[in-house]
Design a protein around this motif. Sequence first.
Motif, short mmCIF file in Angstrom:
data_model
loop_
_atom_site.label_atom_id
_atom_site.label_comp_id
_atom_site.label_asym_id
_atom_site.label_seq_id
_atom_site.Cartn_x
_atom_site.Cartn_y
_atom_site.Cartn_z
N PHE A 18 0.75 -1.18 0.20
CA PHE A 18 -0.05 0.02 0.09
C PHE A 18 0.80 1.27 -0.02
N MET A 19 0.56 2.14 -1.00
CA MET A 19 1.13 3.47 -0.89
C MET A 19 0.28 4.56 0.00
N VAL A 20 0.71 4.71 1.13
CA VAL A 20 0.12 5.32 2.11
C VAL A 20 0.25 6.86 2.26
N TYR A 21 -0.53 7.83 2.14
CA TYR A 21 -0.24 9.15 2.15
C TYR A 21 -0.80 9.67 3.39
N ILE A 60 3.85 0.50 2.56
CA ILE A 60 3.54 -0.34 3.66
C ILE A 60 2.99 -1.45 3.32
N GLU A 61 3.59 -2.67 4.14
CA GLU A 61 3.32 -4.10 3.83
C GLU A 61 2.24 -4.42 4.60
N ARG A 62 1.28 -5.33 3.92
CA ARG A 62 0.02 -5.68 4.45
C ARG A 62 -0.05 -6.25 6.05
N GLY A 80 -0.27 -3.00 13.65
CA GLY A 80 -0.76 -1.87 13.65
C GLY A 80 -1.66 -1.15 12.50
N PHE A 81 -1.54 -2.05 11.50
CA PHE A 81 -2.19 -1.74 10.52
C PHE A 81 -3.36 -2.90 10.00
N GLU A 82 -4.48 -2.29 9.85
CA GLU A 82 -5.73 -3.16 9.89
C GLU A 82 -6.50 -2.95 8.48
N ALA A 116 11.61 4.47 8.35
CA ALA A 116 11.76 5.48 7.78
C ALA A 116 12.21 5.33 6.28
N SER A 117 12.74 3.98 6.35
CA SER A 117 13.25 3.50 5.08
C SER A 117 12.23 3.34 3.95
N GLN A 118 10.97 3.12 4.51
CA GLN A 118 9.79 2.76 3.58
C GLN A 118 9.06 4.15 3.08
N VAL A 119 9.63 4.97 3.39
CA VAL A 119 9.18 6.68 2.68
C VAL A 119 9.65 6.39 1.20
#
Length: 379
Positions: free
Chosen positions: A166-169, A186-188, A192-194, A221-224
């Motif tokens: 997911f590309m989350v803004y 962000i990986e599935r 903390g991600f639902e 932060a490397s996932q930015v």
Amino acid sequence: MIDWNEDQIALREGLSAWHEAFSADHVENDEESTFSWEKWKLVRESGILSLPFDERWGGLGQDLLTTMYVLEGLGEGCRDGGLNFSVTTTICSVGVPLERFGSAALKEKYLPRIISGDAIGAHAISEPAGGSDALKMRTKAERDGDHFILNGSKTFVSNGPIADLFMVYAKTHPDGGPLGVTAFLIERDTPGFEIGNPIKKMGLRTSPLSELFFDECRVPASQVCGRIGGGFLVLDYVMKREILYSFITNVGEMQNRLERCVDYATKRTQFGKPIGTYQAIANKIVDMKIRLETSRKWLYDTAERLVRGENVTVDMAIAKLLTSESNLASSLAAVQIFGGNGYMAEYGLEKDVRNAVAGTIYSGTNEIQYNRIASMLGL
């Protein structure tokens, strides 16, 4: 119009061999709101997801216009509009921004998975309270050492229930305006991600949609993707390609619909004559042709200007607005031309109407496009 070369034509014709299998049971799957994993396996095998990406990552290395040309063929040949939408969504939501803005490490880790179809992509922009006003997003990402902590929610996330990436803004600076938003990959299965349950919707039912929830979601932060605070630069780049890719697919669907209507109007007789000989029917079909060709021209012309590095803000808004409204008008005309048969689900034309309505809403509502054009005119 563009004169396509032999290689481009061969690529489009080669992928057309998959269209019949992509279309299988499209009416039944729509009725049941079923995403077909079997069809996704075929999508992966076809290689269509690899079109615009560099060969070093496993892509086909095709340019913008060639990719559009093949996706137009997908729309013409595949009757499963939801599947078409999931294909363009996974290409644009994660693949496109990752290749353009991602770090070398992010590209190496994730891009081959998107290109192969092993991972499905989605992007999360809209929120329940914000809607089209992306600057009002409430999802926040606060820095905590080498991580960011995300809290908030997203809605209307196409591919949400089935996506792996997911590309989350999210806002990284509460008062930063356009410079206060950052894109995160962000990986599935991130703690903390639902992902919410699939949401029932009017059309594009074989492309599932859901809400997303972030509760102290810890993301490295490397996932930015891109730079911190550069989320709107990423989003602007993505939305241009999303409009071109998804709406040229609609052009293909309009082409298929036009051909069906011409065939039906020459074979269906009423009062001793083919219905196409009646001006009321003929005019509807001519309008379908005009809308089709105008939409096609606007999309390809806009793409050519984008490739040349020109400002296409107004062109993109017009192309989106024109194509979405033309697709809806075309779908309604087809139902009327087919009469009672068009109203029946088995013909798949009433489904086209429901699918077409979505195009006036996603990728920036048509009302927003009007506002954008008016603003560029100085109004």
